[in-house]
Structures are given as C-alpha cells and as structure tokens.
Design an enzyme around this catalytic site. Sequence first.
Site, PDB file in Angstrom:
ATOM      1  N   CYS A  87      37.275  39.899  46.062  1.00  0.00           N
ATOM      2  CA  CYS A  87      38.534  40.530  46.674  1.00  0.00           C
ATOM      3  C   CYS A  87      39.643  40.827  45.544  1.00  0.00           C
ATOM      4  CB  CYS A  87      39.182  39.495  47.808  1.00  0.00           C
ATOM      5  SG  CYS A  87      40.884  40.178  48.191  1.00  0.00           S
ATOM      6  N   CYS A  90      43.017  39.329  46.134  1.00  0.00           N
ATOM      7  CA  CYS A  90      42.987  37.828  46.002  1.00  0.00           C
ATOM      8  C   CYS A  90      43.393  37.390  44.637  1.00  0.00           C
ATOM      9  CB  CYS A  90      41.625  37.448  46.744  1.00  0.00           C
ATOM     10  SG  CYS A  90      41.417  37.590  48.282  1.00  0.00           S
TER      11      CYS A  90
END
Length: 162
Positions: A87, A90
């Site tokens: 991600c 993230c």
Amino acid sequence: MSSRCLSRVLSGAVRCAASIRGRVTYQTTSLIQHHPHFPAITQVCSRLVSSSADKFVCINIQDSKHFQEEVQENTLPVIVDFHANWCGPCKLLGPRLESIVSSTNGKVILAKVDVDDHGDLAMRYGVNAVPTVIAFKNGKNIDKFQGLIDDDRIITFVEKLL
C-alpha cells in the site's frame, strides 16, 4: 529476555531498535556503518524516525492473543495502524504517524497490524481500506480514520488520547 539491536543507515542517520517479543523501542542515534550481527534488516526497522524523536514504543502485532495483551489490556493509550506492505499511502502515513506518536514521549503506544497477515483482526475492527488507524484507550475503540490525512489532524487525533 534478550534484546537485540537492529540498525539501518539511511540518508546519514541511524535508528536503533531493541526488540523484545514483538515490542520495539526506537531511538535515533549517530551514524554508524553497519551492525555486524544484522546485515539484513527486518521490516520492523525499515523506516526512520525523525531525528527530533527521543524514544517511543512500536509493537508489531504477531497474532490475536498478542493484540489482546498489547492493545486491549494495555493501561496506556494505543494507536493501531492497520496497513499493508504493498500500500503506497500506508508507506507515506507510517513515518508521519511514528514521528507524531514519538512526540508524546511514551504516553501513547503505536501498534502495527499487517492486514495481509492478520485479516481476522482487520475484519473484527471493520477495516475495509488501508491505511486505517484506530485509537484505543482502556481497551475501548475511541476514534478511527482511514486514508492519508494531514499532520494537524493526526496530531489532534493523538492528543484526544492524552
């Protein structure tokens, strides 16, 4: 309990982490070339804390029982970062969250849950997108946000726990 020092050189700074049973304490230290015992650094130490950070606790959740012990039964407030290695957002949020939590000087703990490894925890707490950050105080879910938000909102989110 044995502890080990894991370090990584990145852009002229080093972060050293003492790891005991999934609990990691980070401290920024001066530049060193490498650590002779740990030439390959694990992911738990892949990010660098801002140089202004003195010390903070980051827990890498290992399983549901570990989550129960370290988050739900903890007397200190805990911020749980549900993330995934693949991600992009993230990877941007993680270091910012670490830096802001470190400014609390140990009054707030950061826990990280990889949703690919612990999908049961993600489902239990209604995580349907990453990154999702949930604040726990006295074992209760207090607040939550999803996605990238600016530092001012993260600071406000953390200050609610103090």
